[in-house]
Design a protein around this motif. Structure first.
Motif, short mmCIF file in Angstrom:
data_model
loop_
_atom_site.label_atom_id
_atom_site.label_comp_id
_atom_site.label_asym_id
_atom_site.label_seq_id
_atom_site.Cartn_x
_atom_site.Cartn_y
_atom_site.Cartn_z
N CYS A 44 0.97 -1.38 0.00
CA CYS A 44 -0.06 0.02 -0.05
C CYS A 44 0.77 1.25 0.02
CB CYS A 44 -0.90 0.01 1.09
SG CYS A 44 -0.17 0.28 2.77
N GLY A 45 2.30 1.21 0.33
CA GLY A 45 3.16 2.13 0.21
C GLY A 45 3.06 3.07 1.34
N VAL A 46 2.35 2.75 2.59
CA VAL A 46 2.36 3.71 3.60
C VAL A 46 3.86 3.40 4.51
CG1 VAL A 46 1.69 1.68 5.42
CG2 VAL A 46 1.28 4.15 5.78
N ALA A 47 4.45 4.37 5.01
CA ALA A 47 5.80 4.35 5.59
C ALA A 47 5.41 3.44 7.23
CB ALA A 47 6.07 5.66 6.24
N ILE A 48 6.31 2.63 7.42
CA ILE A 48 6.08 1.78 8.67
C ILE A 48 7.27 1.83 9.50
CG2 ILE A 48 4.30 0.28 7.65
CD1 ILE A 48 6.75 -1.70 6.85
N GLY A 49 8.43 2.62 9.15
CA GLY A 49 9.56 3.00 10.01
C GLY A 49 10.35 3.75 9.24
N SER A 50 11.37 4.23 10.11
CA SER A 50 12.30 5.14 9.42
C SER A 50 13.66 4.98 10.37
CB SER A 50 11.78 6.75 9.50
OG SER A 50 11.66 6.91 10.76
N GLY A 51 14.54 5.75 9.72
CA GLY A 51 16.03 5.64 10.47
C GLY A 51 17.10 6.43 9.76
N VAL A 52 18.30 6.47 10.53
CA VAL A 52 19.36 6.99 10.09
C VAL A 52 20.61 6.18 9.96
CG1 VAL A 52 21.03 8.86 10.53
CG2 VAL A 52 18.53 9.40 11.19
N ALA A 53 21.13 5.95 9.01
CA ALA A 53 22.29 5.10 8.71
C ALA A 53 23.71 6.33 8.52
CB ALA A 53 22.38 4.56 7.52
N GLY A 54 24.63 5.89 9.71
CA GLY A 54 25.86 6.73 9.29
C GLY A 54 26.99 6.01 8.69
N GLY A 55 27.73 6.95 8.23
CA GLY A 55 28.85 6.31 7.53
C GLY A 55 30.10 7.11 7.53
N GLY A 56 31.30 6.91 7.19
CA GLY A 56 32.44 7.54 7.47
C GLY A 56 32.54 8.68 6.50
N GLY A 57 33.30 9.94 6.66
CA GLY A 57 33.36 10.87 5.52
C GLY A 57 34.56 11.67 5.57
#
Length: 57
Positions: A44-57
């Protein structure tokens, strides 16, 4: 089993959800790259979760 809270579609495999990349920013004291994402139900396309992924820079 896990179900989508909106349409009750069964979520049992990785292919049942979609990871949508929202934005990537390089910020902070250590200039680390951060990726923001939303996990959405493929039925159905509804958002069921979210987050932040970190990485080196």
């Amino acid at each position: 089993m896990v179900h989508c809270p909106e349409c009750e579609h069964e979520i049992s495999e990785e292919s049942d959800v979609e990871f949508k990349d929202l934005d990537a920013k390089i910020e902070g004291l250590f200039r680390s790259s951060k990726r923001f994402y939303v996990v959405a139900c493929n039925n159905c396309g509804v958002a069921i979760g979210s987050g932040v992924a970190g990485g080196g820079g």
